[in-house]
Scaffold this motif. Structure first.
Motif, PDB file in Angstrom:
ATOM      1  N   SER A  35       1.034  14.411  33.105  1.00 37.83           N
ATOM      2  CA  SER A  35      -0.450  14.270  32.877  1.00 37.83           C
ATOM      3  C   SER A  35      -0.940  15.352  33.980  1.00 37.83           C
ATOM      4  N   GLN A  36      -0.170  15.975  34.751  1.00 40.57           N
ATOM      5  CA  GLN A  36      -0.854  16.940  35.690  1.00 40.57           C
ATOM      6  C   GLN A  36      -0.766  18.420  34.941  1.00 40.57           C
ATOM      7  N   ILE A  37      -0.219  18.537  33.933  1.00 36.85           N
ATOM      8  CA  ILE A  37      -0.594  19.887  33.352  1.00 36.85           C
ATOM      9  C   ILE A  37      -1.882  20.342  33.218  1.00 36.85           C
ATOM     10  N   GLU A  38      -1.917  21.745  33.797  1.00 31.30           N
ATOM     11  CA  GLU A  38      -3.149  22.355  33.830  1.00 31.30           C
ATOM     12  C   GLU A  38      -3.227  23.264  32.567  1.00 31.30           C
ATOM     13  N   TYR A  39      -2.391  23.879  32.165  1.00 25.02           N
ATOM     14  CA  TYR A  39      -2.348  24.950  30.783  1.00 25.02           C
ATOM     15  C   TYR A  39      -1.071  24.646  30.090  1.00 25.02           C
ATOM     16  N   THR A  40      -1.474  24.895  28.538  1.00 25.49           N
ATOM     17  CA  THR A  40      -0.531  24.657  27.432  1.00 25.49           C
ATOM     18  C   THR A  40      -0.509  25.986  26.629  1.00 25.49           C
ATOM     19  N   ALA A  41       0.475  26.502  26.129  1.00 23.41           N
ATOM     20  CA  ALA A  41       0.345  27.344  25.204  1.00 23.41           C
ATOM     21  C   ALA A  41       1.147  26.965  23.990  1.00 23.41           C
ATOM     22  N   LEU A  42       0.399  26.652  22.890  1.00 24.64           N
ATOM     23  CA  LEU A  42       1.018  26.048  21.716  1.00 24.64           C
ATOM     24  C   LEU A  42       1.170  27.017  20.601  1.00 24.64           C
ATOM     25  N   PHE A  43       2.303  27.422  20.034  1.00 25.30           N
ATOM     26  CA  PHE A  43       2.312  28.379  18.702  1.00 25.30           C
ATOM     27  C   PHE A  43       2.495  27.442  17.491  1.00 25.30           C
ATOM     28  N   HIS A  57       2.245  23.465  35.314  1.00 27.75           N
ATOM     29  CA  HIS A  57       1.537  22.678  36.627  1.00 27.75           C
ATOM     30  C   HIS A  57       1.480  23.421  37.650  1.00 27.75           C
ATOM     31  N   LYS A  58       0.495  24.048  38.248  1.00 21.05           N
ATOM     32  CA  LYS A  58       0.587  24.899  39.369  1.00 21.05           C
ATOM     33  C   LYS A  58       1.574  25.869  38.817  1.00 21.05           C
ATOM     34  N   ASN A  59       2.564  26.057  39.836  1.00 21.82           N
ATOM     35  CA  ASN A  59       3.583  27.134  39.809  1.00 21.82           C
ATOM     36  C   ASN A  59       4.816  26.603  38.916  1.00 21.82           C
ATOM     37  N   THR A  60       4.699  25.581  38.513  1.00 19.56           N
ATOM     38  CA  THR A  60       5.995  25.193  37.735  1.00 19.56           C
ATOM     39  C   THR A  60       5.631  24.976  35.975  1.00 19.56           C
ATOM     40  N   LEU A  61       6.654  25.596  35.479  1.00 20.65           N
ATOM     41  CA  LEU A  61       6.628  25.639  33.978  1.00 20.65           C
ATOM     42  C   LEU A  61       7.396  24.637  33.476  1.00 20.65           C
ATOM     43  N   LYS A  62       7.088  23.887  32.377  1.00 21.73           N
ATOM     44  CA  LYS A  62       7.957  22.464  31.971  1.00 21.73           C
ATOM     45  C   LYS A  62       7.181  22.362  30.631  1.00 21.73           C
ATOM     46  N   CYS A  63       7.786  21.199  30.039  1.00 19.33           N
ATOM     47  CA  CYS A  63       7.512  20.735  28.731  1.00 19.33           C
ATOM     48  C   CYS A  63       7.564  21.920  27.748  1.00 19.33           C
ATOM     49  N   SER A  93       2.990  34.219  41.112  1.00 21.60           N
ATOM     50  CA  SER A  93       4.016  35.340  40.903  1.00 21.60           C
ATOM     51  C   SER A  93       5.264  34.367  41.021  1.00 21.60           C
ATOM     52  N   HIS A  94       5.356  33.465  42.111  1.00 20.02           N
ATOM     53  CA  HIS A  94       6.827  32.791  42.133  1.00 20.02           C
ATOM     54  C   HIS A  94       6.401  31.709  41.528  1.00 20.02           C
ATOM     55  N   LEU A  95       7.568  31.377  40.324  1.00 16.48           N
ATOM     56  CA  LEU A  95       7.472  30.505  39.370  1.00 16.48           C
ATOM     57  C   LEU A  95       8.758  29.568  39.312  1.00 16.48           C
ATOM     58  N   PHE A  96       8.633  28.314  38.922  1.00 18.04           N
ATOM     59  CA  PHE A  96       9.905  27.385  38.990  1.00 18.04           C
ATOM     60  C   PHE A  96       9.824  27.016  37.491  1.00 18.04           C
ATOM     61  N   LEU A  97      10.828  26.507  37.031  1.00 16.54           N
ATOM     62  CA  LEU A  97      11.116  26.093  35.681  1.00 16.54           C
ATOM     63  C   LEU A  97      11.806  24.790  35.367  1.00 16.54           C
ATOM     64  N   PHE A  98      11.197  23.864  34.991  1.00 17.62           N
ATOM     65  CA  PHE A  98      12.178  22.538  34.650  1.00 17.62           C
ATOM     66  C   PHE A  98      12.691  22.760  33.312  1.00 17.62           C
ATOM     67  N   THR A  99      13.799  22.432  33.049  1.00 16.87           N
ATOM     68  CA  THR A  99      14.274  22.226  31.620  1.00 16.87           C
ATOM     69  C   THR A  99      15.597  21.603  31.658  1.00 16.87           C
ATOM     70  N   LYS A 100      16.270  21.456  30.393  1.00 14.89           N
ATOM     71  CA  LYS A 100      17.595  20.835  30.350  1.00 14.89           C
ATOM     72  C   LYS A 100      18.877  21.481  30.819  1.00 14.89           C
ATOM     73  N   PRO A 101      19.769  21.227  31.044  1.00 17.36           N
ATOM     74  CA  PRO A 101      21.100  21.862  31.867  1.00 17.36           C
ATOM     75  C   PRO A 101      21.597  22.914  30.620  1.00 17.36           C
ATOM     76  N   LEU A 102      21.525  22.518  29.281  1.00 20.72           N
ATOM     77  CA  LEU A 102      22.038  23.337  28.064  1.00 20.72           C
ATOM     78  C   LEU A 102      21.445  24.578  27.934  1.00 20.72           C
ATOM     79  N   TYR A 103      20.185  24.555  28.684  1.00 18.48           N
ATOM     80  CA  TYR A 103      19.337  25.849  28.286  1.00 18.48           C
ATOM     81  C   TYR A 103      19.630  26.822  29.404  1.00 18.48           C
ATOM     82  N   LEU A 104      20.350  26.562  30.523  1.00 16.86           N
ATOM     83  CA  LEU A 104      20.572  27.411  31.489  1.00 16.86           C
ATOM     84  C   LEU A 104      20.615  29.030  31.198  1.00 16.86           C
ATOM     85  N   GLN A 105      21.492  29.164  30.264  1.00 23.62           N
ATOM     86  CA  GLN A 105      21.911  30.449  29.904  1.00 23.62           C
ATOM     87  C   GLN A 105      20.578  31.301  29.195  1.00 23.62           C
TER      88      GLN A 105
END
Length: 354
Positions: A35-43, A57-63, A93-105
């Motif tokens: 619910s804190q998301i500020e921007y979404t790009a949907l294709f 959300h701020k400097n964190t990419l997620k979902c 410019s400094h970004l963080f990213l939340f994802t699942k471990p299987l997407y590390l590579q």
């Protein structure tokens, strides 16, 4: 399908039916909307199917999610390009990213570097060794010391009260050196730079206490977003684990921390759940967790919530009474022109009249 056949929809953030469709799509990919998301790009495809999405959300990419039917079709590259473009437009410019471990590579190939992962979560950033470089700079500010008992406190101090000061004073009495990390996230009524300033002033007489900001690496929108969800009553162990592991690895490594101190938390369920998880996790990193009873004035537990409430009433008696609940340095700010301006600003945000 060629990537040129996808078209972009942007949400700042999405509302109504578009939001419900986005939530339903994320659920299908085992993700939940923040619910804190500020921007979404949907294709989408030309026939209206959701091919993929990503949010900020701020400097964190997620979902970030891709429809299995369109994996390998260039959709992820489109999403990341759009998210980076949007962040750049906001000066981030400094970004963080939340994802699942299987997407590390996959995300490593896009210029992101792993900070910490659990069984279920992976946190990355787009600066190589960013966390170690930040902590190296912070450690360089710490004066030389003797002794092996190195303690730590992490606090929001919204604002700094006699309760916080009691916690620092008590913890410092057990330590050769005590590090106090003040949350840097600007998600509280009192701005982060002001909270840090009030903690520094309120602890200036403690010779063995070092005050730090926490940046984005400690209880932040990146490491522990649930902490800032005011409408969320509980927090899962999985959510807190990532933040605690970062502390147990990087902060211990840099500062040699052997003990972390927390105050009892009778009010906030999220903070209490975090403290309980801390007691389970940090000892495995060689960090003892010590919980200190809350400080009271007469029969009243001193809390920042109570201080804010009295500060915002506009009643002169409430303001004077705060001298019993906050250090002189905090009280001096509260009654200053700057404090009055902040009070008016906060009251206006809440729809109050002073």
């Amino acid at each position: 399908m060629d990537s040129q056949q996808f078209y972009l929809e942007e949400g700042f953030p999405f509302q109504g039916r578009r939001l419900e469709k986005l939530k339903a799509f994320l659920t299908q990919t085992d993700l939940s909307y923040d619910s804190q998301i500020e921007y979404t790009a949907l294709f989408k495809t030309q026939d209206g199917q959701i091919a993929g999405c990503g949010s900020r959300h701020k400097n964190t990419l997620k979902c970030i999610a891709i429809n299995p039917a369109f994996q390998g079709k260039g959709c992820l590259s489109l999403i990341m390009t759009q998210l980076l473009k949007n962040a750049a437009s906001e000066g981030i410019s400094h970004l963080f990213l939340f994802t699942k471990p299987l997407y590390l590579q996959m995300f490593s190939d896009m210029g992101f570097y792993s900070i910490m992962q659990t069984e279920d979560m992976l946190l990355m950033e787009n600066r190589k060794d960013g966390i170690r470089e930040y902590l190296r700079q912070e450690a360089a500010l710490t004066p030389a010391y003797k002794g092996k008992k190195i303690g730590a406190i992490v606090m929001n101090a919204n604002p700094f009260t006699n309760g916080h000061r009691y916690l620092v004073e008590t913890a410092a009495s057990f330590c050769d050196l005590l590090h106090v990390f003040v949350l840097s996230a600007d998600s509280s009524e009192f701005p982060s730079d002001l909270r840090l300033e009030l903690v520094k002033k309120g602890c200036a007489d403690f010779a063995n206490v070092q005050i730090h900001g926490s940046s984005d690496y400690l209880i932040s929108a990146a490491t522990f977003p649930d902490y800032f969800l005011k409408d969320k009553a509980t927090v899962s162990d999985k959510t807190a684990l990532l933040d605690l592991m970062i502390f147990g690895v990087y902060f211990k490594e840099t500062f040699g921390i052997t003990q972390r101190f927390v105050g009892e938390e009778p009010f906030s369920q999220i903070t209490n759940a975090y403290n309980q998880q801390m007691k389970k996790v940090l000892p495995s990193f060689g960090i003892k967790v010590t919980e200190i009873p809350r400080c009271k004035y007469q029969d009243t537990v001193i809390s920042a919530t109570l201080v804010r409430k009295k500060f915002l009433t506009g009643d002169e008696n409430d303001l004077k009474e705060l001298q019993n609940f906050v250090p002189e340095t905090t009280y001096a700010f509260l009654i200053s022109p700057q404090g009055t301006a902040l009070k008016k600003q906060l009251s206006a945000q809440r729809g109050g009249i002073l």
